[in-house]
Every structure is written in C-alpha cells, then in structure tokens.
Design a protein around this motif. Structure first.
Motif, PDB file in Angstrom:
ATOM      1  N   LEU A 203       0.831  -1.202   0.000  1.00  0.00           N
ATOM      2  CA  LEU A 203       0.000   0.000   0.000  1.00  0.00           C
ATOM      3  C   LEU A 203       0.869   1.256   0.000  1.00  0.00           C
ATOM      4  N   ALA A 204       1.992   1.196   0.723  1.00  0.00           N
ATOM      5  CA  ALA A 204       2.914   2.332   0.729  1.00  0.00           C
ATOM      6  C   ALA A 204       3.568   2.516  -0.633  1.00  0.00           C
ATOM      7  N   ALA A 205       3.858   1.399  -1.313  1.00  0.00           N
ATOM      8  CA  ALA A 205       4.432   1.487  -2.655  1.00  0.00           C
ATOM      9  C   ALA A 205       3.442   2.111  -3.631  1.00  0.00           C
ATOM     10  N   LYS A 322       1.065  10.555  10.380  1.00  0.00           N
ATOM     11  CA  LYS A 322       1.167  10.634   8.921  1.00  0.00           C
ATOM     12  C   LYS A 322       0.353   9.526   8.267  1.00  0.00           C
ATOM     13  N   LEU A 323       0.465   8.294   8.782  1.00  0.00           N
ATOM     14  CA  LEU A 323      -0.296   7.184   8.214  1.00  0.00           C
ATOM     15  C   LEU A 323      -1.793   7.382   8.426  1.00  0.00           C
ATOM     16  N   ILE A 324      -2.174   7.921   9.582  1.00  0.00           N
ATOM     17  CA  ILE A 324      -3.598   8.189   9.843  1.00  0.00           C
ATOM     18  C   ILE A 324      -4.119   9.209   8.846  1.00  0.00           C
ATOM     19  N   ASP A 325      -3.330  10.249   8.567  1.00  0.00           N
ATOM     20  CA  ASP A 325      -3.740  11.263   7.603  1.00  0.00           C
ATOM     21  C   ASP A 325      -3.842  10.671   6.198  1.00  0.00           C
ATOM     22  N   MET A 326      -2.870   9.831   5.825  1.00  0.00           N
ATOM     23  CA  MET A 326      -2.934   9.178   4.511  1.00  0.00           C
ATOM     24  C   MET A 326      -4.176   8.310   4.397  1.00  0.00           C
ATOM     25  N   ALA A 328      -7.026   8.745   6.047  1.00  0.00           N
ATOM     26  CA  ALA A 328      -8.202   9.606   5.979  1.00  0.00           C
ATOM     27  C   ALA A 328      -8.401  10.168   4.581  1.00  0.00           C
ATOM     28  N   ARG A 329      -7.310  10.341   3.831  1.00  0.00           N
ATOM     29  CA  ARG A 329      -7.395  10.890   2.472  1.00  0.00           C
ATOM     30  C   ARG A 329      -7.522   9.797   1.410  1.00  0.00           C
ATOM     31  N   GLY A 330      -7.675   8.556   1.858  1.00  0.00           N
ATOM     32  CA  GLY A 330      -7.874   7.462   0.927  1.00  0.00           C
ATOM     33  C   GLY A 330      -6.612   6.969   0.255  1.00  0.00           C
ATOM     34  N   LEU A 331      -5.447   7.360   0.769  1.00  0.00           N
ATOM     35  CA  LEU A 331      -4.178   6.996   0.146  1.00  0.00           C
ATOM     36  C   LEU A 331      -3.536   5.759   0.753  1.00  0.00           C
ATOM     37  N   LYS A 336      -8.527  -2.311   5.221  1.00  0.00           N
ATOM     38  CA  LYS A 336      -8.979  -3.460   4.438  1.00  0.00           C
ATOM     39  C   LYS A 336      -8.251  -4.748   4.828  1.00  0.00           C
ATOM     40  N   LEU A 337      -7.179  -4.631   5.615  1.00  0.00           N
ATOM     41  CA  LEU A 337      -6.423  -5.795   6.066  1.00  0.00           C
ATOM     42  C   LEU A 337      -6.947  -6.339   7.390  1.00  0.00           C
ATOM     43  N   VAL A 338      -7.797  -5.573   8.081  1.00  0.00           N
ATOM     44  CA  VAL A 338      -8.174  -5.841   9.472  1.00  0.00           C
ATOM     45  C   VAL A 338      -9.437  -6.687   9.578  1.00  0.00           C
TER      46      VAL A 338
END
Length: 365
Positions: A203-205, A322-326, A328-331, A336-338
C-alpha cells in the motif's frame, strides 16, 4: 486495580485469560484503558520463545485506547486523550537522539525484558509476578501502563478500533518503504510475503507512485487480494522461479525489494531479484541464529544496498499521524487488512493469523 489479561504461559499453548492486579503508573507512565489491540506475528514467536522473554507474560504490542490517568511527570497527554501505543525506547542514546528510536541501544531490554528497567513488573497474579512491559505496553490487557515515550496522541474522532496495528506491523511494512527504501514515482518494487506487513508495504508502494509492484507468495487468494489493492503483478513460487520472473517483468531486476517473511531461503531470492544498484530491505523476523547464504563474488559487482529494518525506522509520534492522515485521504487503506475479534476469542485470532485466514487480527475490549 483488577484487570483482565491474556497470559502466555508456555510455548505453543493457548493464552490464558485471567484477572490480574495492575499497579499504579510510575511518574513517567501513562495508564491506558485499551479499546483494541492488534495480534502480530511477533506475539506468536515470543509466546513460542523464539526470543527468551520470561513467562508467564502479558504480550500484545499494537494497542490503542484512552488515557485513564497519568504519572506525576507526564506532560504530553491527559486523562481522556485517545492514544496509539508504540515500542519503548530510552530517548537518550545516540540512536534515539538521532531520530532512530527503533535502534535504541536499550531496545531489547526495554521491549523484551519482561519488566521495567528497575526490574519491577506492573502485573501480578496473586503473589506471582507476571512479565510485563512487552514492547513497552503489554496491550493484551484491559488496562495497562505505558512509558510516556511510547504514547502517540491522536484526534478525538480517531477510529481506535483499527489504529493499534499502526504501532507495529503496519508501520513496519509502510515505514520500510516510505522511510528506508523511498521509491520514486515510476519505480519497480517486489515484495515477498503477503501478510499484513507485506501488504502494508505494498500500500505504501502504491502511495509512492511505484508503477511496477510485484507480490510474491504461495497463497493464491492472497495474491488475488493484493491485485485488488494495487499490485500490478503476482508470482506464486510453487510454479515459477520468482527471481527469473521478476527479472523478466522488470527488464533485469527490480529497483527495490522487501522480504517480509524472514524465511532463510526467501531472503537470498529477494536480494537476487534486485537490479543493479537496487535497494532491498528485510523486515521479517527469524529465530536467532538463522543464516542465509550470499554469493558475494557476484553481488560485489551489483552495487546493491541491503537494509535491516525494525519498526519501519520510524519516529512513532511523527509517522503514525502521517499514516492516519494518509488513510483519511484514501491513500493508505490499511483498514482493508483488518478483521475484528472479541478479546475472549484471542486464541482464535492467533490461530487465524498463523493459518493465513486473517491478515491482521485485531481484538477489541
């Protein structure tokens, strides 16, 4: 105070849910009532004594909850604050000061020692001390005490039921990509393993703009799911040589690679899949003493970089928001893994994680 906790008692045995006594938070500790906690592969391998953490112990290291009370010296959070819990670090060594707390010189002692630095444990079962402070938190308990440095304050509307894994598994995969490999738009990456860490890395990639994203695993259903989340290619090594396949797809080798498995024969495959001057990272844990061979005669000519990465080499107070913000912005749709489980079903969550039925189990209190 009385709390409910899942206690690891012996290798390969189910966790035992018990009522324990929790002591008061020390001056630089925060007492947190857990809302949820992720179940991580590291919990299972410590239960099974790959690492010699004292047993009985309260494990768990992907906690999220609400602050109940704070020690006299705590200034960063207050009762009622929502928090995500992260690994412990000393805050004073060269690595901590330099912004790399995952490589704290006291990391093993603080996270795997089974006690506070002074030797005390925060849990007791009658007259018996129960090992605590696992990853600085021991989040398989309804209430726990956490060092202030391991607490990350989040917004009042933050979804605590999914955020716990950001403290370890999700930030490990995502951080290895975003903080260490740092692929640029248009680059290629191959990721070995489609568990929660590998998928978080994928997902980060995707968020980084990689245009060739190759996932390698032996479970076809996981590979299909990876394609749904953004993988451009998938390889099942049971029928295909993954190194040859990666080189064919990328025209000579990937720019970046990641091994999330920790399997000794996969690591050399990851390295061999890289193109000239490529950069690979290992995040998968293995039993102490595990060795993997390198053909140094050939590798010398490639200019490769191989990094060993712990906890995504992140500063949790910066990276988790930062990950929480990403998200929230759908990035960064890591939710979906949980899959959620009741805390009483924690052993089912462990079993489903081991079998691969669930990518990232999260128990809720």
């Amino acid at each position: 105070m009385k709390v409910t906790a899942a206690v690891a008692t012996a290798p390969e045995q189910p966790l035992d849910i018990r009522e324990l006594e929790l002591d008061d938070p020390r001056p630089l500790e925060v007492q947190v009532r857990l809302v949820a906690s992720g179940v991580c592969h590291t919990d299972a391998i410590v239960r099974d004594q790959w690492y010699p953490v004292p047993l009985p112990a309260v494990l768990g290291h992907e906690g999220a909850g609400v602050v109940e009370k704070v020690g006299a010296g705590v200034t960063s959070v207050a009762p009622g604050d929502k928090v995500v819990l992260a690994p412990a670090s000393c805050g004073t060594c060269t690595q901590c000061i330099g912004g790399h707390p995952a490589y704290c010189t006291k990391f093993y002692e603080l996270n795997f020692g089974g006690a506070r630095p002074d030797g005390s444990t925060m849990f007791r079962d009658g007259d018996t001390a129960v090992a605590s402070n696992f990853f600085g938190q021991s989040s398989f308990a309804s209430v726990t005490n956490v060092a202030e440095r391991g607490v990350v304050k989040v917004a009042d509307d933050a979804p605590l039921d999914i955020l716990g894994p950001l403290g370890c598994g999700i930030q490990t995969g995502a951080g290895a990509v975003l903080n260490v490999l740092r692929p640029g738009p248009g680059s290629s990456i191959v990721i070995f393993g489609t568990g929660a860490v590998g998928m978080a890395a994928m997902l980060a990639a995707v968020a980084s703009g990689c245009t060739t994203i190759i996932m390698v695993d032996i479970v076809d259903s996981r590979l299909e799911f990876a394609r749904e989340l953004g993988a451009t290619h998938t390889i099942n090594p049971r029928g295909t040589d993954p190194v040859e396949a990666v080189k064919e797809i990328t025209g000579g080798g990937a720019n970046f690679a990641l091994d999330s498995t920790g399997v000794k024969f996969v690591f050399p495959q990851m390295v061999a899949s890289l193109g000239t001057r490529g950069h690979g990272a290992l995040v998968g844990a293995s039993p102490l003493g595990t060795e993997a061979p390198f053909d140094i005669g050939t590798l010398l000519l490639t200019g490769l970089t191989v990094s060993m990465v712990v906890e995504g080499d992140s500063v949790p107070q910066e990276f988790i928001p930062k990950l929480i913000d990403m998200h929230a912005r759908g990035l960064f749709p890591f939710d979906k893994l949980v899959k959620h489980y009741a805390f009483a079903d924690i052993n089912e969550a462990f079993a489903d994680s081991e079998s691969g039925a669930t990518l990232k189990p999260v128990v809720t209190f």
